[in-house]
Design an enzyme around this catalytic site. Structure first.
Site, mmCIF file in Angstrom:
data_model
loop_
_atom_site.group_PDB
_atom_site.id
_atom_site.type_symbol
_atom_site.label_atom_id
_atom_site.label_comp_id
_atom_site.label_asym_id
_atom_site.label_seq_id
_atom_site.Cartn_x
_atom_site.Cartn_y
_atom_site.Cartn_z
ATOM 1 N N LYS A 95 -4.047 -91.457 24.356
ATOM 2 C CA LYS A 95 -3.809 -90.231 25.226
ATOM 3 C C LYS A 95 -2.669 -89.614 25.288
ATOM 4 O O LYS A 95 -2.349 -88.462 25.372
ATOM 5 C CB LYS A 95 -4.449 -90.457 26.429
HETATM 6 C C1 LIG Z 1 -9.750 -92.097 25.316
HETATM 7 C C2 LIG Z 1 -9.914 -93.307 24.376
HETATM 8 C C3 LIG Z 1 -10.841 -93.511 23.345
HETATM 9 C C4 LIG Z 1 -11.772 -92.277 23.066
HETATM 10 O O1 LIG Z 1 -11.282 -91.296 22.598
HETATM 11 P P1 LIG Z 1 -11.949 -90.067 22.617
HETATM 12 O O2 LIG Z 1 -11.188 -89.021 21.951
HETATM 13 O O3 LIG Z 1 -12.555 -89.590 24.466
HETATM 14 O O4 LIG Z 1 -13.371 -90.062 21.756
HETATM 15 C C5 LIG Z 1 -10.701 -94.606 22.648
HETATM 16 N N1 LIG Z 1 -9.634 -95.715 22.895
HETATM 17 C C6 LIG Z 1 -8.680 -95.507 24.068
HETATM 18 C C7 LIG Z 1 -8.031 -96.680 24.223
HETATM 19 C C8 LIG Z 1 -8.919 -94.443 24.745
HETATM 20 O O5 LIG Z 1 -7.869 -94.265 25.758
#
Ligand SMILES: *Cc1c(COP(=O)(O)O)cnc(C)c1O
Length: 496
Positions: free
Chosen positions: A112
């Site tokens: 993120k």
């Molecule tokens: C948010 C997240 C995901 C999923 O990603 P999306 O874009 O929501 O599909 C996968 N792994 C981690 C560690 C995340 O924080």
């Protein structure tokens, strides 16, 4: 070529990129999508010589066409700096037949950060461009991870404030410590008496309070959201797929023009959609492999064409993928419906009313680039343990879902195309699940003993985000009743 953005749910007037970023969600509840995906009109050989920041400029300038070169470079340079613990920003590591794209070198050691470290700058620049002089107040309810990543991204960004509400007894002790130790004069973190839904409902009520919006506007503030459906979070994610490809060219792993496959551990469908956009820009990606955990709504969707969220919600060791409504999938549905807003809106209505929709055979054909797979909890743990035993490389639980799905994909298809696996979190973020996957004896240790043990096994330095939890002082002690959230926001902003 100018790129404009429109809603996935109606054919209202297109807006500029900066307007789409400021608004977040379209007025009709749809998501903003580009009218067309721009082409990556720069040679792969040239890209192979660029740094992460330079690549980011090449990719993002194709999408955010109303930003000047100076504006965009300002955003990129402030986002991808020493907040990341490596100059490469997103290094690529080879292990056991796949290239792991490590997207966890930012402030909160999960992917993120890749988007949330630039969103604040995109937002304040967008505000300036549209003659919005108010300070932007980001309001977020969090069940843990997003709140911390948003705090880290917005901390001390001029022209912004961020207020985060979390359920005071509804996040893990580590998540809580991460948030209440957040530095930055413009940050505010508040524990509420209630659960995540109470926090979320409180925030929604504040967003919808027209009278409050008017009072705030007079005092020089306006609300915005750092929600994952903002196009300002999607565009920065396209960058690292281009970068991964160009690193492989630079290292001689592939020739410019060779196709690669991409595997993405998926929840809200944002990360894999970014890979799809990269492919549509012209990056030579062959298959997009969507990996789910036991909440396998997307796997079933790719297999049957039926999206059905009416099922048991399962808590897994990859919590950021425990999602039954993948909001960003709407952008793909709109696309395969032939950019038909009316059709898409009907699917979304069906989803919200009945929890289900089914696409036509013709739409299904347009999903041919995607493969779906899923991994059980046992398979996820085994992927961590197998990779460690074979190569000494330790991955987190989310990445392990992808690694497991990739292995099964290769067994089933024999496809030998070079493959990038999006590695979305540091193993230090999910230490207990990771260590017990390697050996059950670790379950007896406390959290920090486990951190040290992981360091011993992997030889990877303990990230600052984890060290901070051990030592950083608590800076945010405010708690309140859910009913008092509005009062607290006003007090915080000095509006009475
Ligand atoms: C948010 C997240 C995901 C999923 O990603 P999306 O874009 O929501 O599909 C996968 N792994 C981690 C560690 C995340 O924080």
């Amino acid at each position: 070529m100018e790129i404009l953005y429109k809603s996935t749910r109606s054919d209202s007037k297109p807006v500029t990129a900066s307007q789409a970023i400021l608004k977040g969600l379209a007025d009709d509840g749809g998501l903003f999508v580009p009218l067309q995906i721009p082409k990556l009109d720069i040679s792969l050989e040239k890209l192979a010589k660029l740094s992460y920041q330079e690549t980011a400029y090449e990719v993002m300038s194709r999408f955010l066409t109303d930003f000047t070169e100076e504006e965009l470079k300002y955003c990129i340079e402030n986002a991808y700096d020493s907040k990341f613990d490596t100059k490469e920003i997103a290094p690529l590591k080879y292990a056991d037949g796949a290239y792991y794209l490590e997207l966890f070198h930012g402030a909160t050691i999960a992917f993120k950060d890749m988007a949330l470290s630039i969103l604040p700058y995109l937002m304040t620049t967008s505000a300036k461009k549209n003659n919005v002089n108010n300070e932007i107040v980001i309001l977020t309810a969090t069940s843990g991870d997003t709140g911390k990543a948003a705090l880290a991204g917005f901390a001390d960004v001029p022209g912004t404030r961020i207020i985060v509400f979390f359920p005071k007894d509804g996040v893990s002790p580590i998540q809580k410590k991460q948030m209440v130790t957040q530095k930055g004069g413009n940050t505010c973190v508040i524990g509420i008496e209630g659960n995540f839904d109470d926090a979320q409902n409180g925030v929604k009520a504040i967003f919808n309070d027209k009278e409050l919006a008017k009072e705030l506007d007079e005092a020089g503030f306006q609300f915005s959201s750092a929600n994952s459906i903002n196009i300002g979070r999607l565009v920065p994610q396209v960058v690292y797929y281009v970068y991964a490809y160009s690193r492989m060219v630079a290292a001689g792993n592939i020739e410019a023009g060779d196709k690669i496959n991409v595997v993405v551990p998926t929840g809200n469908f944002g990360n894999i959609l970014a890979a799809y956009y990269a492919k549509n820009m012209g990056l030579p990606i062959d298959r997009l492999i969507c990996a789910s955990n036991e909440n396998k709504v997307l796997f079933d969707f790719f297999a049957t064409g039926k999206y059905d969220k009416n099922r048991k919600f399962i808590l897994t060791s990859s919590p950021s993928m425990d999602i039954l409504i993948s909001s960003n999938l709407e952008r793909l549905i709109y696309r395969i419906a032939g950019d038909d807003a009316e059709k898409n809106a009907a699917f979304m209505r069906s989803l919200s009313e009945k929890g289900i929709y089914e696409i036509s055979d013709e739409m299904k054909k347009r999903l041919a680039d995607f493969s779906g797979g899923y991994a059980s909890e046992e398979e996820t743990a085994k992927a961590i343990s197998d990779l460690y035993k074979k190569c000494g490389y330790i991955i987190d639980t989310h990445t392990a879902v992808a690694a497991s799905v990739y292995k099964k994909y290769v067994e089933e298809t024999g496809d030998e195309t070079k493959t990038v696996i999006a590695s979305t979190a540091s193993p230090y973020k999910f230490t207990r699940s990771v260590m017990t996957a390697i050996d059950e004896k670790y379950d007896k240790m406390d959290d920090f003993a486990l951190v040290d043990a992981l360091c011993g096994l992997s030889g990877v330095k303990v990230p600052k985000a984890i060290e901070d939890i051990r030592t950083a002082p608590v800076l945010h002690k405010t708690e309140c009743a859910a009913a008092d959230m509005k009062k607290i926001v006003k007090r915080q902003l000095g509006v009475n």
